[in-house]
Design a protein around this motif. Structure first.
Motif, PDB file in Angstrom:
ATOM      1  N   TRP A 182       0.834  -1.195   0.000  1.00  0.00           N
ATOM      2  CA  TRP A 182       0.000   0.000   0.000  1.00  0.00           C
ATOM      3  C   TRP A 182       0.873   1.251   0.000  1.00  0.00           C
ATOM      4  CZ3 TRP A 182       1.690   2.557   4.123  1.00  0.00           C
ATOM      5  CH2 TRP A 182       2.118   1.828   5.223  1.00  0.00           C
ATOM      6  N   ALA A 183       0.244   2.367  -0.359  1.00  0.00           N
ATOM      7  CA  ALA A 183       0.922   3.666  -0.329  1.00  0.00           C
ATOM      8  C   ALA A 183      -0.119   4.763  -0.169  1.00  0.00           C
ATOM      9  CB  ALA A 183       1.714   3.884  -1.621  1.00  0.00           C
ATOM     10  N   ASN A 184       0.276   5.806   0.560  1.00  0.00           N
ATOM     11  CA  ASN A 184      -0.575   6.990   0.682  1.00  0.00           C
ATOM     12  C   ASN A 184       0.195   8.201   0.153  1.00  0.00           C
ATOM     13  OD1 ASN A 184      -2.294   9.051   1.234  1.00  0.00           O
ATOM     14  ND2 ASN A 184      -2.215   8.860   3.459  1.00  0.00           N
ATOM     15  N   PRO A 185       0.182   8.416  -1.172  1.00  0.00           N
ATOM     16  CA  PRO A 185       0.866   9.566  -1.747  1.00  0.00           C
ATOM     17  C   PRO A 185       0.015  10.837  -1.721  1.00  0.00           C
ATOM     18  CG  PRO A 185      -0.047   8.241  -3.497  1.00  0.00           C
ATOM     19  CD  PRO A 185      -0.362   7.520  -2.198  1.00  0.00           C
ATOM     20  N   TYR A 186      -1.082  10.797  -0.999  1.00  0.00           N
ATOM     21  CA  TYR A 186      -2.059  11.887  -1.028  1.00  0.00           C
ATOM     22  C   TYR A 186      -1.820  12.877   0.112  1.00  0.00           C
ATOM     23  CZ  TYR A 186      -3.786   8.519  -4.288  1.00  0.00           C
ATOM     24  OH  TYR A 186      -3.855   7.636  -5.337  1.00  0.00           O
ATOM     25  N   SER A 187      -2.549  13.972   0.110  1.00  0.00           N
ATOM     26  CA  SER A 187      -2.318  15.080   1.048  1.00  0.00           C
ATOM     27  C   SER A 187      -3.100  14.941   2.354  1.00  0.00           C
ATOM     28  CB  SER A 187      -2.678  16.404   0.368  1.00  0.00           C
ATOM     29  OG  SER A 187      -4.060  16.395   0.000  1.00  0.00           O
ATOM     30  N   GLU A 188      -3.701  13.798   2.589  1.00  0.00           N
ATOM     31  CA  GLU A 188      -4.514  13.591   3.787  1.00  0.00           C
ATOM     32  C   GLU A 188      -4.225  12.191   4.357  1.00  0.00           C
ATOM     33  OE1 GLU A 188      -9.298  13.408   4.886  1.00  0.00           O
ATOM     34  OE2 GLU A 188      -8.689  13.426   2.785  1.00  0.00           O
ATOM     35  N   THR A 189      -4.233  12.101   5.673  1.00  0.00           N
ATOM     36  CA  THR A 189      -4.110  10.795   6.324  1.00  0.00           C
ATOM     37  C   THR A 189      -5.270   9.916   5.883  1.00  0.00           C
ATOM     38  OG1 THR A 189      -2.990  11.712   8.256  1.00  0.00           O
ATOM     39  CG2 THR A 189      -4.138   9.617   8.566  1.00  0.00           C
ATOM     40  N   CYS A 190      -4.978   8.658   5.624  1.00  0.00           N
ATOM     41  CA  CYS A 190      -6.023   7.697   5.277  1.00  0.00           C
ATOM     42  C   CYS A 190      -6.301   6.827   6.500  1.00  0.00           C
ATOM     43  CB  CYS A 190      -5.572   6.812   4.118  1.00  0.00           C
ATOM     44  SG  CYS A 190      -6.776   5.525   3.699  1.00  0.00           S
ATOM     45  N   GLU A 191      -7.576   6.614   6.790  1.00  0.00           N
ATOM     46  CA  GLU A 191      -7.978   5.713   7.862  1.00  0.00           C
ATOM     47  C   GLU A 191      -8.765   4.571   7.255  1.00  0.00           C
ATOM     48  OE1 GLU A 191      -9.818   7.423  11.314  1.00  0.00           O
ATOM     49  OE2 GLU A 191      -8.652   9.265  11.092  1.00  0.00           O
ATOM     50  N   ALA A 192      -8.462   3.366   7.716  1.00  0.00           N
ATOM     51  CA  ALA A 192      -9.148   2.186   7.212  1.00  0.00           C
ATOM     52  C   ALA A 192      -9.447   1.234   8.361  1.00  0.00           C
ATOM     53  CB  ALA A 192      -8.288   1.473   6.162  1.00  0.00           C
ATOM     54  N   VAL A 193     -10.456   0.432   8.178  1.00  0.00           N
ATOM     55  CA  VAL A 193     -10.783  -0.646   9.109  1.00  0.00           C
ATOM     56  C   VAL A 193     -10.550  -1.946   8.354  1.00  0.00           C
ATOM     57  CG1 VAL A 193     -12.619  -1.761  10.419  1.00  0.00           C
ATOM     58  CG2 VAL A 193     -12.441   0.735  10.411  1.00  0.00           C
ATOM     59  N   TRP A 194      -9.786  -2.859   8.964  1.00  0.00           N
ATOM     60  CA  TRP A 194      -9.448  -4.150   8.355  1.00  0.00           C
ATOM     61  C   TRP A 194     -10.024  -5.267   9.203  1.00  0.00           C
ATOM     62  CZ3 TRP A 194      -5.088  -4.992   4.737  1.00  0.00           C
ATOM     63  CH2 TRP A 194      -4.532  -3.790   4.273  1.00  0.00           C
ATOM     64  N   VAL A 195     -10.556  -6.273   8.550  1.00  0.00           N
ATOM     65  CA  VAL A 195     -10.944  -7.514   9.217  1.00  0.00           C
ATOM     66  C   VAL A 195     -10.010  -8.584   8.665  1.00  0.00           C
ATOM     67  CG1 VAL A 195     -12.776  -9.190   9.599  1.00  0.00           C
ATOM     68  CG2 VAL A 195     -13.333  -6.752   9.423  1.00  0.00           C
ATOM     69  N   ILE A 196      -9.320  -9.274   9.563  1.00  0.00           N
ATOM     70  CA  ILE A 196      -8.290 -10.228   9.171  1.00  0.00           C
ATOM     71  C   ILE A 196      -8.576 -11.576   9.811  1.00  0.00           C
ATOM     72  CG2 ILE A 196      -5.813 -10.717   9.185  1.00  0.00           C
ATOM     73  CD1 ILE A 196      -5.449  -7.619   9.657  1.00  0.00           C
ATOM     74  N   ALA A 197      -8.591 -12.628   8.997  1.00  0.00           N
ATOM     75  CA  ALA A 197      -8.832 -13.969   9.518  1.00  0.00           C
ATOM     76  C   ALA A 197      -7.815 -14.933   8.909  1.00  0.00           C
ATOM     77  CB  ALA A 197     -10.258 -14.427   9.190  1.00  0.00           C
ATOM     78  N   PRO A 198      -7.167 -15.740   9.692  1.00  0.00           N
ATOM     79  CA  PRO A 198      -7.134 -15.691  11.152  1.00  0.00           C
ATOM     80  C   PRO A 198      -6.306 -14.507  11.625  1.00  0.00           C
ATOM     81  CG  PRO A 198      -5.570 -17.315  10.380  1.00  0.00           C
ATOM     82  CD  PRO A 198      -6.294 -16.796   9.158  1.00  0.00           C
TER      83      PRO A 198
END
Length: 187
Positions: free
Chosen positions: A168-184
């Protein structure tokens, strides 16, 4: 009728982390220079590890020591509710990435994580793990490369990674927030 949920413990989290990494009790015991019995007692909360033991366990399980500490919840919320100010830090330690556990503990078949990607943050190397992951962008934008395809995701978009290499990369001018669901769980 009210059913009491068992309170999840440090031992349950350690067991979940060990199993998520495909380690046997003997593997962890050997890494720590401890007996299988001692590790088993810690996982069953019959023995309390010292801070040095916790550091060694965190290193062996590739997690931060702080992820092993919990903020005390109200008695009726323990194992059920995670307040915004009581999230446990976890994560990959990638520069520009802050991850917090939204799940009450690591003993479920999945974990839910809140991730904040700072402006300019980049995961240079692909990560590939034996998991199924779904992410949802809460704020900002994020470039996600899955296998050989790159996607730009914005607020409201979601994605899935199913045992594939990703970065992943965030080359943008704002912080990115994400919610991840990971199994297991991996943390």
């Amino acid at each position: 009728m009210r059913h009491e949920q068992p309170v999840k413990t440090l031992g349950a989290d350690l067991r979940a982390l060990r199993k998520a990494r495909g380690m046997k009790l003997q593997d962890l015991a050997d890494t720590l220079g401890r007996s299988v019995g001692w590790v088993s007692q810690v996982e069953r909360d019959m023995s309390e590890p010292s801070i040095n033991d916790l550091r060694d366990m965190a290193r062996a399980l590739d997690v931060s020591v702080s992820s092993l500490f919990r903020v005390n919840a109200a008695p009726d919320e323990e194992g059920l509710i995670v307040r915004a100010g009581a999230r446990r830090p976890i994560g990959s330690r990638a520069a520009g990435l802050v991850e917090e556990l939204l799940s009450p503990d690591l003993s479920d078949d999945f974990e839910v994580v809140h991730s904040s990607f700072a402006v300019g943050a980049v995961l240079e190397q692909f990560v590939e793990r034996p998991t199924q992951e779904v992410g949802y962008i809460v704020r900002g934008k994020l470039d996600v490369t899955i296998a050989d395809k790159t996607f730009t995701l914005s607020k409201g978009d979601s994605f899935r990674v199913k045992g594939q290499p990703f970065r992943w990369a965030n080359p943008y001018s704002e912080t990115c927030e994400a919610v991840w669901v990971i199994a297991p769980p991996v943390y």
